[in-house]
Each structure stands twice: as C-alpha cells, then as structure tokens.
Design an enzyme around this catalytic site. Structure first.
Site, PDB file in Angstrom:
ATOM      1  N   THR A  15       0.815  -1.219   0.000  1.00 48.48           N
ATOM      2  CA  THR A  15       0.000   0.000   0.000  1.00 48.48           C
ATOM      3  C   THR A  15       0.845   1.264   0.000  1.00 48.48           C
ATOM      4  O   THR A  15       0.456   2.285  -0.580  1.00 48.48           O
ATOM      5  CB  THR A  15      -0.912  -0.003   1.259  1.00 48.48           C
ATOM      6  OG1 THR A  15      -1.822  -1.087   1.126  1.00 48.48           O
ATOM      7  CG2 THR A  15      -1.695   1.276   1.404  1.00 48.48           C
ATOM      8  N   THR A  94       1.404  -4.803   4.040  1.00 54.32           N
ATOM      9  CA  THR A  94       1.212  -5.266   5.421  1.00 54.32           C
ATOM     10  C   THR A  94       0.610  -6.669   5.501  1.00 54.32           C
ATOM     11  O   THR A  94       0.777  -7.354   6.509  1.00 54.32           O
ATOM     12  CB  THR A  94       0.298  -4.304   6.215  1.00 54.32           C
ATOM     13  OG1 THR A  94      -0.994  -4.273   5.591  1.00 54.32           O
ATOM     14  CG2 THR A  94       0.874  -2.911   6.280  1.00 54.32           C
ATOM     15  N   THR A 167       3.108  -9.986  14.368  1.00 53.48           N
ATOM     16  CA  THR A 167       1.949 -10.451  13.616  1.00 53.48           C
ATOM     17  C   THR A 167       1.045  -9.256  13.341  1.00 53.48           C
ATOM     18  O   THR A 167       1.041  -8.289  14.108  1.00 53.48           O
ATOM     19  CB  THR A 167       1.229 -11.583  14.394  1.00 53.48           C
ATOM     20  OG1 THR A 167       0.342 -12.255  13.517  1.00 53.48           O
ATOM     21  CG2 THR A 167       0.457 -11.071  15.602  1.00 53.48           C
TER      22      THR A 167
END
Ligand code: ASP
Length: 345
Positions: A15, A94, A167
């Site tokens: 992104t 991401t 995470t």
C-alpha cells in the site's frame, strides 16, 4: 572519517506505494524519487544524513502475491550487497509482512546489521498517511539501532518489534503490528526508545547464497475448527511434496481428543515423515500440550509443540529447515529449539 551511514531501501510493493486504479488500489508509484526528496530526512538526521540507495522490484507486488521464492530473493539481494551498506529497509505490503519478517530472520543467517521492515496503512502522499512517518522511523532505526540488538525487526506506527515475533493485528490502526507473546524491542514517540533485547542470528549455513528452494507446497497451514475432519487432513497430507504442517490448535494446543480418525491421520502423516507443529490460535496463547488431555492426544499422535511461536514464524522456520535438507527427526528437534529468538527456551 565519513560518519554517514549507507542504507539500502528494498521496495517490494504494498500500500505504501499504491495508487487508485480502475480495479482498486495497486502498486504503481516509483517511490525512489519521493524518498530522496523528503525534507524531513535532513531534519531527522541533522548532522549526518544517511546515503540512501533504492532497489525497486519489478513488478511491484501487493504482498498477497508474495511466495517463499520472493522471501529468499529479498535475502539474496541483501546478502549480495551486505558489505556496501550499514543497514537495510524493506518496504512491504502489510498483509504478509510478518511472514517475510520471520522468513528473513531465518534466511539471513549470521546477519549482524539492522534489517527493518515497514510499510503503511495508507499510500504515500494521501491525507493522514502513515507512510512518511514509518519510512523515516525505519531509516532512523536502520541507521542507529544499538549494535548489540541489531536484528530483523518490524517498525510500524509507534512500535519496534522482533521480526519473527510480529503479527498483523489491525487492518485500520496505525499500530498495525504487535508481538503479543514477546516484549516490544522499542517504542517510537518523541524519541526512539530501545528496550535492549539482544539479537540471535541463526548460525547454520549459507542457504540464501547457495541453496535450492523446495516447492511452495512443502509446507501447509491448517487451522482447527469444531468439526474439522480427518479426511481433510488426509487430503492435505497426500501431497508428496509436503514436509511439514503448522497446526493452529485451540488454546494451550488442544485438538479433538474424542475423534480417533483425526489422531490417526496425524500419526500417519508423522510416520510418513511430515513434521506436525502445533501453535496456538489466540494471539497471546502458548502451547503446553500436557495441560489438557486434548493436547496430550495430539502429542501422542506425534505432533510437536511450537510453544510461543507465531504461526508466521513456525511456517517460515519449517520451510527454512526443509530447505536446508534436514531429516524429519532433525527438523522436529530444531522446531522445538529457538534458533533465531523466535520462541522461548
Ligand atoms: N494489500 C496490501 C499489501 O499487503 C495491504 C497493505 O500494504 O497494507 O500489499
């Protein structure tokens, strides 16, 4: 003496450099020029701004298109240029960033320079975008991370996290990543504050330089749910390329204990040389298979405990150990032992 640090930015997509296209956001923007002309950089580094070089991948990727081959390509690109740079920043989408961060912590064997992975929730140049801040923080940290703790890390929003403990926890918040089973390596606020945790570079071999990659389907990820059937597991295990499975089990590493077919399917897989590693579904869960009879049943079938490893770390570690060509016994042994700070002792 020239005190200017040399940093390499590897821009893989995500992104951070996306633009609106008729089919939605897609990687389009060449960020190299934007990066060189960020006025904040001069202020962030005041006396000794770093020398920046950018390596942009072609094609740029939405990180949903990442593959093990691409993890290793990033590792190889870093290793080929290792001597020329003091630190590395990887710009990444991401969605699968935590897999790449974990994979790099294994494939970059013996690395003792900072490798910082970042991206953004909104594209560069958009109102309220986090892209500039994340990029500037990543560059500052790649240049200045204390030597004793240099490692593969995720820098995102206000957090510095160990790469193989991170995470993705939010699709909306600027703090998109966390490491719920391990302390943060640092906090980014008015100042960058480090929580000194030493590095653990893998000291095995030279895979990224010389090795040949196993097929992508050498590993599989299975998430248990009520009603998960033995035949699904058998179908997955019938793939002859398969060398290991990460089994996301419940809580402390529990699985159905009153379903003999399920246990038999695991036992058959283990007998055929497939390493079955159990991790916990809850974000802060730790596998302790002896806590419940339901966990013990998995252990008796031959599954091994991934303790507090993230799913991303377990999967990429399994792939890395298979890539090294180790026997199933040796892989099982190493999956139970920390090799790059990815799990507790
Ligand atoms: N789909 C994007 C990617 O992973 C999401 C992001 O970068 O935030 O490339």
């Amino acid at each position: 003496m020239n005190a200017r640090k040399r940093l390499l930015i590897i821009y893989t997509g995500g992104t951070i450099g996306m633009q609106q296209t008729p089919s939605g956001l897609a990687p389009a923007r060449d960020l190299a020029a934007d990066i060189q002309h960020m006025p904040e950089l001069g202020q962030a580094f005041q006396t000794h701004p770093p020398v920046l070089e950018t390596l942009s991948y072609e094609p740029l990727l939405d990180s949903s298109d990442m593959t093990p081959g691409r993890w290793v390509q990033i590792a190889r690109d870093i290793l080929q240029r290792y001597q020329h740079f003091d630190g590395f920043v990887v710009l990444h989408g991401t969605d699968t960033l935590a897999y790449t961060a974990s994979a790099l912590s294994f494939f970059l064997e013996r690395s003792d320079k900072p490798v910082v992975i970042t991206g953004s929730q909104l594209p560069f140049g958009w109102p309220r975008s986090d892209a500039r801040n994340n990029l500037i923080s990543a560059l500052e940290i790649a240049a200045n991370m204390p030597e004793a703790m240099t490692q593969v890390c995720v820098v995102f929003g206000s957090r510095i996290l160990r790469g193989n403990r991170a995470t993705k926890v939010s699709a909306k918040a600027y703090d998109a990543f966390d490491s719920p089973r391990y302390p943060h390596l640092g906090a980014i606020g008015i100042d960058v504050e480090y929580n000194r945790r030493r590095r653990f570079p893998v000291a095995f071999g030279n895979f990224a330089k010389q090795g040949r990659l196993p097929p992508d389907d050498a590993v599989a990820l299975v998430r248990l749910f009520p009603g998960f059937s033995a035949s699904t597991l058998r179908a997955i295990c019938s793939n002859s390329n398969l060398g290991g499975i990460v089994l996301e089990a419940y809580g402390a590493g529990n699985g159905p204990s009153q379903n003999p077919a399920f246990r038999e399917a695991i036992a058959e897989a283990v007998q055929r040389g497939v390493v079955v590693v159990v991790v916990s579904q809850p974000l802060d869960g730790i596998v302790r298979m002896s806590s419940y009879a339901a966990g013990n049943a998995l252990a008796r079938a031959g599954a091994i405990s991934g303790r507090d490893m993230t799913t991303e770390a377990a999967l990429t570690k399994l792939y890395y150990l298979i890539a090294l060509g180790y026997s199933a016994d040796n892989i099982a042994k190493k999956m139970k032992t920390p090799i790059a700070g990815e799990m507790r002792r």
